[in-house]
Design a protein around this motif. Structure first.
Motif, PDB file in Angstrom:
ATOM      1  N   THR A  18       8.392  -4.176  14.108  1.00  0.00           N
ATOM      2  CA  THR A  18       8.175  -3.324  12.945  1.00  0.00           C
ATOM      3  C   THR A  18       6.908  -3.787  12.237  1.00  0.00           C
ATOM      4  O   THR A  18       6.453  -4.916  12.415  1.00  0.00           O
ATOM      5  N   THR A  19       6.348  -2.903  11.406  1.00  0.00           N
ATOM      6  CA  THR A  19       5.072  -3.207  10.779  1.00  0.00           C
ATOM      7  C   THR A  19       4.924  -2.418   9.487  1.00  0.00           C
ATOM      8  O   THR A  19       5.566  -1.379   9.303  1.00  0.00           O
ATOM      9  N   GLY A  20       4.093  -2.923   8.580  1.00  0.00           N
ATOM     10  CA  GLY A  20       3.787  -2.223   7.344  1.00  0.00           C
ATOM     11  C   GLY A  20       2.439  -1.545   7.450  1.00  0.00           C
ATOM     12  O   GLY A  20       1.432  -2.180   7.790  1.00  0.00           O
ATOM     13  N   ALA A  21       2.388  -0.247   7.154  1.00  0.00           N
ATOM     14  CA  ALA A  21       1.154   0.522   7.298  1.00  0.00           C
ATOM     15  C   ALA A  21       0.120   0.109   6.257  1.00  0.00           C
ATOM     16  O   ALA A  21       0.452  -0.262   5.131  1.00  0.00           O
ATOM     17  N   LEU A  22      -1.159   0.202   6.654  1.00  0.00           N
ATOM     18  CA  LEU A  22      -2.280  -0.126   5.774  1.00  0.00           C
ATOM     19  C   LEU A  22      -3.218   1.060   5.554  1.00  0.00           C
ATOM     20  O   LEU A  22      -4.272   0.903   4.940  1.00  0.00           O
ATOM     21  N   GLN A  23      -2.849   2.228   6.062  1.00  0.00           N
ATOM     22  CA  GLN A  23      -3.623   3.448   5.861  1.00  0.00           C
ATOM     23  C   GLN A  23      -2.691   4.512   5.270  1.00  0.00           C
ATOM     24  O   GLN A  23      -1.534   4.628   5.677  1.00  0.00           O
ATOM     25  N   SER A  24      -3.204   5.283   4.322  1.00  0.00           N
ATOM     26  CA  SER A  24      -2.344   6.198   3.560  1.00  0.00           C
ATOM     27  C   SER A  24      -1.746   7.306   4.414  1.00  0.00           C
ATOM     28  O   SER A  24      -0.714   7.877   4.056  1.00  0.00           O
ATOM     29  N   ASP A  25      -2.386   7.634   5.551  1.00  0.00           N
ATOM     30  CA  ASP A  25      -1.880   8.732   6.376  1.00  0.00           C
ATOM     31  C   ASP A  25      -0.849   8.279   7.413  1.00  0.00           C
ATOM     32  O   ASP A  25      -0.390   9.081   8.217  1.00  0.00           O
ATOM     33  N   ILE A  26      -0.492   7.000   7.411  1.00  0.00           N
ATOM     34  CA  ILE A  26       0.526   6.497   8.339  1.00  0.00           C
ATOM     35  C   ILE A  26       1.850   6.431   7.596  1.00  0.00           C
ATOM     36  O   ILE A  26       1.964   5.758   6.565  1.00  0.00           O
ATOM     37  N   GLU A  27       2.858   7.118   8.109  1.00  0.00           N
ATOM     38  CA  GLU A  27       4.119   7.273   7.395  1.00  0.00           C
ATOM     39  C   GLU A  27       5.195   6.340   7.932  1.00  0.00           C
ATOM     40  O   GLU A  27       5.126   5.869   9.075  1.00  0.00           O
ATOM     41  N   ILE A  28       6.202   6.088   7.086  1.00  0.00           N
ATOM     42  CA  ILE A  28       7.373   5.351   7.527  1.00  0.00           C
ATOM     43  C   ILE A  28       7.995   6.089   8.717  1.00  0.00           C
ATOM     44  O   ILE A  28       8.174   7.304   8.687  1.00  0.00           O
ATOM     45  N   GLY A  29       8.277   5.345   9.792  1.00  0.00           N
ATOM     46  CA  GLY A  29       8.822   5.936  11.001  1.00  0.00           C
ATOM     47  C   GLY A  29       7.783   6.223  12.062  1.00  0.00           C
ATOM     48  O   GLY A  29       8.140   6.446  13.220  1.00  0.00           O
ATOM     49  N   ASP A  30       6.477   6.232  11.682  1.00  0.00           N
ATOM     50  CA  ASP A  30       5.427   6.390  12.697  1.00  0.00           C
ATOM     51  C   ASP A  30       5.368   5.148  13.579  1.00  0.00           C
ATOM     52  O   ASP A  30       5.926   4.101  13.245  1.00  0.00           O
ATOM     53  N   MET A  31       4.674   5.273  14.699  1.00  0.00           N
ATOM     54  CA  MET A  31       4.536   4.142  15.609  1.00  0.00           C
ATOM     55  C   MET A  31       3.078   3.738  15.759  1.00  0.00           C
ATOM     56  O   MET A  31       2.182   4.581  15.719  1.00  0.00           O
TER      57      MET A  31
END
Length: 241
Positions: free
Chosen positions: A90-103
């Motif tokens: 699992t990972t925490g996104a660092l770009q605003s267009d990457i959503e929870i549940g994306d890969m």
């Protein structure tokens, strides 16, 4: 060769490819998609099983949290015969267009951690093996999945990821931050082995969301669903590696 002191395995106990989630509980989730499941060893944060998926024999081993414990897992698995590592995390996104549940499939990882500095200079790149990276992306696309592909950050201090760090990572174009990939990539490269990583997004640091803060469980429901999808992608990739 003697039994490895942490994983408690020896040569002949594992297969040539290993899926390596951080969470020991995810070992059972991966094994649930497989046949011929054999529980081989369990000690501390390390749970190890052997299984078969669509005719491909593989090993699944948890690494625990962070680079020090992940490094122990990679070192000892490599000692007893593993040649390809696929991190399923699992990972925490660092770009605003990457959503929870994306890969996210990582092409490389910035070394914001201390473990790899004991192996080599920080300037040396922590990058995924191309064949493993390409196979993960193709396996996702053939399942109709879209993934974000690019560089990530590996960081030691989960609770010290300040706004300044997040802003810098975002401006650098890094897709996400997690805690193990840089060590996995670095050790695999140094040993002449293969490694890749596919991670499900469980929060977005740019948007101010962090895993567990709005749910009773560690992962939000959408991320749980995509962990399952990431597992299937990694297993499909394993049949080709």
């Amino acid at each position: 060769m003697a039994k490895q002191p942490h994983l408690l395995v020896e040569e002949g106990d594992v297969h040539d490819i290993a899926l390596i989630p951080g969470d020991p509980g995810r070992v059972e989730r991966i094994a649930g998609h497989c046949e011929n499941v054999e529980h081989v060893a369990e000690n501390r944060e390390y749970k190890l099983v052997n299984a078969t998926y669509e005719g491909r024999d593989l090993t699944v081993c948890s690494t625990g949290i962070g680079c020090p414990s992940a490094t122990i897992a990679v070192e000892e698995l490599a000692n007893v015969g593993v040649e390809t590592f696929v991190r399923v995390g699992t990972t925490g996104a660092l770009q605003s267009d990457i959503e929870i549940g994306d890969m996210v499939v990582a092409t490389g990882a910035a070394k914001n951690e201390g473990t790899t500095k004991r192996y080599e200079d920080v300037e040396y790149p922590a990058v995924a093996d191309y064949d493993t990276l390409d196979t993960l992306v193709r396996s996702a696309e053939e399942r109709g999945e879209s993934v974000h592909v690019g560089p990530i950050a590996t960081d030691d201090a989960f609770y010290a990821e300040t706004d300044e760090y997040v802003d810098d990572w975002e401006q650098a174009g890094l897709l996400a931050v997690e805690m193990e990939a840089a060590a996995v990539f670095t050790l695999a490269r140094r040993k002449g082995l293969r490694a890749g990583a596919i991670c499900t997004v469980d929060g977005n640091l740019v948007e101010g969301t962090q895993k567990g803060e709005t749910d009773d469980d560690e992962l939000p429901e959408k991320a749980k669903d995509n962990v399952e999808r990431a597992i299937r992608i990694s297993l499909e990739a394993a049949t080709r590696l």
